[in-house]
Motif scaffolding. Structure first.
Motif, PDB file in Angstrom:
ATOM      1  N   LEU A 268      19.431   1.528 -15.012  1.00  0.00           N
ATOM      2  CA  LEU A 268      18.359   1.182 -14.074  1.00  0.00           C
ATOM      3  C   LEU A 268      18.823   0.068 -13.144  1.00  0.00           C
ATOM      4  O   LEU A 268      19.315  -0.964 -13.614  1.00  0.00           O
ATOM      5  N   ILE A 269      18.666   0.288 -11.840  1.00  0.00           N
ATOM      6  CA  ILE A 269      19.055  -0.748 -10.879  1.00  0.00           C
ATOM      7  C   ILE A 269      17.900  -1.166  -9.977  1.00  0.00           C
ATOM      8  O   ILE A 269      18.000  -2.167  -9.275  1.00  0.00           O
ATOM      9  N   GLY A 270      16.799  -0.423  -9.985  1.00  0.00           N
ATOM     10  CA  GLY A 270      15.660  -0.791  -9.162  1.00  0.00           C
ATOM     11  C   GLY A 270      14.472   0.103  -9.436  1.00  0.00           C
ATOM     12  O   GLY A 270      14.588   1.121 -10.125  1.00  0.00           O
ATOM     13  N   CYS A 271      13.325  -0.320  -8.902  1.00  0.00           N
ATOM     14  CA  CYS A 271      12.107   0.452  -9.118  1.00  0.00           C
ATOM     15  C   CYS A 271      11.077   0.143  -8.033  1.00  0.00           C
ATOM     16  O   CYS A 271      11.170  -0.864  -7.332  1.00  0.00           O
ATOM     17  N   VAL A 272      10.091   1.020  -7.942  1.00  0.00           N
ATOM     18  CA  VAL A 272       8.941   0.831  -7.061  1.00  0.00           C
ATOM     19  C   VAL A 272       7.868   1.830  -7.485  1.00  0.00           C
ATOM     20  O   VAL A 272       8.176   2.923  -7.954  1.00  0.00           O
ATOM     21  N   GLY A 273       6.628   1.440  -7.321  1.00  0.00           N
ATOM     22  CA  GLY A 273       5.522   2.334  -7.620  1.00  0.00           C
ATOM     23  C   GLY A 273       4.586   2.450  -6.436  1.00  0.00           C
ATOM     24  O   GLY A 273       4.588   1.611  -5.532  1.00  0.00           O
ATOM     25  N   ALA A 274       3.792   3.499  -6.445  1.00  0.00           N
ATOM     26  CA  ALA A 274       2.745   3.691  -5.441  1.00  0.00           C
ATOM     27  C   ALA A 274       1.542   4.291  -6.144  1.00  0.00           C
ATOM     28  O   ALA A 274       1.697   5.127  -7.044  1.00  0.00           O
ATOM     29  N   ARG A 275       0.359   3.833  -5.741  1.00  0.00           N
ATOM     30  CA  ARG A 275      -0.877   4.380  -6.308  1.00  0.00           C
ATOM     31  C   ARG A 275      -1.934   4.431  -5.226  1.00  0.00           C
ATOM     32  O   ARG A 275      -1.987   3.577  -4.334  1.00  0.00           O
ATOM     33  N   LEU A 276      -2.779   5.451  -5.307  1.00  0.00           N
ATOM     34  CA  LEU A 276      -3.907   5.550  -4.393  1.00  0.00           C
ATOM     35  C   LEU A 276      -4.946   4.508  -4.786  1.00  0.00           C
ATOM     36  O   LEU A 276      -5.181   4.264  -5.973  1.00  0.00           O
ATOM     37  N   LEU A 277      -5.570   3.919  -3.786  1.00  0.00           N
ATOM     38  CA  LEU A 277      -6.614   2.927  -4.033  1.00  0.00           C
ATOM     39  C   LEU A 277      -7.978   3.589  -3.971  1.00  0.00           C
ATOM     40  O   LEU A 277      -8.267   4.337  -3.033  1.00  0.00           O
ATOM     41  N   ASP A 278      -8.812   3.321  -4.952  1.00  0.00           N
ATOM     42  CA  ASP A 278     -10.146   3.923  -5.012  1.00  0.00           C
ATOM     43  C   ASP A 278     -11.047   3.465  -3.881  1.00  0.00           C
ATOM     44  O   ASP A 278     -11.850   4.242  -3.376  1.00  0.00           O
ATOM     45  N   ASP A 279     -10.921   2.207  -3.484  1.00  0.00           N
ATOM     46  CA  ASP A 279     -11.871   1.647  -2.514  1.00  0.00           C
ATOM     47  C   ASP A 279     -11.409   1.731  -1.061  1.00  0.00           C
ATOM     48  O   ASP A 279     -12.134   1.320  -0.162  1.00  0.00           O
ATOM     49  N   LEU A 280     -10.225   2.263  -0.806  1.00  0.00           N
ATOM     50  CA  LEU A 280      -9.732   2.443   0.559  1.00  0.00           C
ATOM     51  C   LEU A 280      -9.281   3.893   0.733  1.00  0.00           C
ATOM     52  O   LEU A 280      -8.251   4.286   0.185  1.00  0.00           O
ATOM     53  N   PRO A 281     -10.038   4.695   1.475  1.00  0.00           N
ATOM     54  CA  PRO A 281      -9.708   6.120   1.624  1.00  0.00           C
ATOM     55  C   PRO A 281      -8.303   6.346   2.173  1.00  0.00           C
ATOM     56  O   PRO A 281      -7.869   5.666   3.096  1.00  0.00           O
ATOM     57  N   ALA A 282      -7.610   7.304   1.580  1.00  0.00           N
ATOM     58  CA  ALA A 282      -6.284   7.746   2.014  1.00  0.00           C
ATOM     59  C   ALA A 282      -5.278   6.599   2.104  1.00  0.00           C
ATOM     60  O   ALA A 282      -4.346   6.643   2.890  1.00  0.00           O
ATOM     61  N   THR A 283      -5.483   5.568   1.267  1.00  0.00           N
ATOM     62  CA  THR A 283      -4.585   4.415   1.270  1.00  0.00           C
ATOM     63  C   THR A 283      -3.888   4.298  -0.084  1.00  0.00           C
ATOM     64  O   THR A 283      -4.530   4.345  -1.129  1.00  0.00           O
ATOM     65  N   ALA A 284      -2.577   4.147  -0.018  1.00  0.00           N
ATOM     66  CA  ALA A 284      -1.781   3.902  -1.221  1.00  0.00           C
ATOM     67  C   ALA A 284      -1.331   2.446  -1.221  1.00  0.00           C
ATOM     68  O   ALA A 284      -1.205   1.818  -0.171  1.00  0.00           O
ATOM     69  N   GLU A 285      -1.086   1.941  -2.413  1.00  0.00           N
ATOM     70  CA  GLU A 285      -0.588   0.575  -2.564  1.00  0.00           C
ATOM     71  C   GLU A 285       0.818   0.627  -3.153  1.00  0.00           C
ATOM     72  O   GLU A 285       1.063   1.333  -4.127  1.00  0.00           O
ATOM     73  N   LEU A 286       1.724  -0.121  -2.552  1.00  0.00           N
ATOM     74  CA  LEU A 286       3.080  -0.260  -3.045  1.00  0.00           C
ATOM     75  C   LEU A 286       3.095  -1.358  -4.101  1.00  0.00           C
ATOM     76  O   LEU A 286       2.542  -2.434  -3.878  1.00  0.00           O
ATOM     77  N   LYS A 287       3.695  -1.088  -5.254  1.00  0.00           N
ATOM     78  CA  LYS A 287       3.732  -2.044  -6.368  1.00  0.00           C
ATOM     79  C   LYS A 287       5.112  -2.098  -7.005  1.00  0.00           C
ATOM     80  O   LYS A 287       5.830  -1.110  -7.019  1.00  0.00           O
ATOM     81  N   ARG A 288       5.426  -3.253  -7.565  1.00  0.00           N
ATOM     82  CA  ARG A 288       6.593  -3.456  -8.427  1.00  0.00           C
ATOM     83  C   ARG A 288       7.923  -3.094  -7.765  1.00  0.00           C
ATOM     84  O   ARG A 288       8.820  -2.543  -8.395  1.00  0.00           O
ATOM     85  N   MET A 289       8.057  -3.432  -6.484  1.00  0.00           N
ATOM     86  CA  MET A 289       9.315  -3.210  -5.767  1.00  0.00           C
ATOM     87  C   MET A 289      10.340  -4.229  -6.275  1.00  0.00           C
ATOM     88  O   MET A 289      10.123  -5.431  -6.188  1.00  0.00           O
ATOM     89  N   TYR A 290      11.438  -3.716  -6.830  1.00  0.00           N
ATOM     90  CA  TYR A 290      12.451  -4.615  -7.379  1.00  0.00           C
ATOM     91  C   TYR A 290      13.815  -3.939  -7.385  1.00  0.00           C
ATOM     92  O   TYR A 290      13.929  -2.755  -7.719  1.00  0.00           O
ATOM     93  N   VAL A 291      14.833  -4.707  -7.020  1.00  0.00           N
ATOM     94  CA  VAL A 291      16.221  -4.271  -7.126  1.00  0.00           C
ATOM     95  C   VAL A 291      16.967  -5.374  -7.868  1.00  0.00           C
ATOM     96  O   VAL A 291      16.850  -6.551  -7.526  1.00  0.00           O
ATOM     97  N   ARG A 292      17.696  -4.980  -8.881  1.00  0.00           N
ATOM     98  CA  ARG A 292      18.474  -5.967  -9.643  1.00  0.00           C
ATOM     99  C   ARG A 292      19.461  -6.674  -8.721  1.00  0.00           C
ATOM    100  O   ARG A 292      20.040  -6.049  -7.817  1.00  0.00           O
ATOM    101  N   PRO A 293      19.668  -7.976  -8.939  1.00  0.00           N
ATOM    102  CA  PRO A 293      20.499  -8.777  -8.030  1.00  0.00           C
ATOM    103  C   PRO A 293      21.881  -8.200  -7.742  1.00  0.00           C
ATOM    104  O   PRO A 293      22.338  -8.252  -6.590  1.00  0.00           O
TER     105      PRO A 293
END
Length: 163
Positions: free
Chosen positions: A70-95
């Motif tokens: 594993l050298i990096g990660c990122v997630g995306a999830r739809l937000l319940d309270d904002l239509p057609a909007t995803a949130e980017l989460k946990r963006m990380y790349v090992r040094p």
């Protein structure tokens, strides 16, 4: 520098959990000027869980090198309270892998995954000390915006329209 592949994987895998803790610990070090305690790390992760970075309303992507590490990660999830909007989460790349394009590749993959979930817009929140991340987001078309959440640890909010 080795090659890498980006694929969706379950966010609750033990190796991925360790990577997310590493990310949280790095942010803690930058903010506190010292290593965060185990209790501090748990408190942060409890306040901002990531179990919903999974189908059908989310995804979690990992970058692995050609040895499968594993050298990096990122997630995306739809937000319940904002239509057609995803949130980017946990963006990380090992040094050791920074500066090789892994972050940009993860960001593009997350945007594509968010669009596949039905999002037409993607948002994220971040901290001032994460200068490299903020620079990456800005150079990739994200613009600072008004807060979309009340996440107590956030200092900057960004948004981008997906095409």
């Amino acid at each position: 520098m080795s090659a890498w592949v980006i694929e969706a994987e379950p966010v609750d895998d033990a190796g991925i959990d360790a990577l997310i803790r590493e990310f949280t610990a790095e942010v803690g070090r930058r903010l506190l000027g010292r290593p965060a305690t185990g209790a501090e790390l748990r408190a942060v992760l409890d306040r901002d869980p990531h179990g919903d970075l999974a189908p059908p309303r989310g995804t979690f992507l990992v970058a692995r090198d050609d040895d499968g590490d594993l050298i990096g990660c990122v997630g995306a999830r739809l937000l319940d309270d904002l239509p057609a909007t995803a949130e980017l989460k946990r963006m990380y790349v090992r040094p050791a892998h920074r500066g090789a394009g892994v972050g940009r590749a993860l960001l593009v993959a997350a945007e594509q995954a968010a669009a596949a979930l039905g999002a037409t817009r993607i948002v994220l929140d971040t901290r001032t000390v994460l200068v490299e991340a903020r620079t990456l987001y800005s150079s990739h078309g994200y613009r600072e915006t008004a807060p979309y959440n009340d996440h107590g640890d956030a200092e900057h909010w960004y948004a981008k329209t997906l095409r």
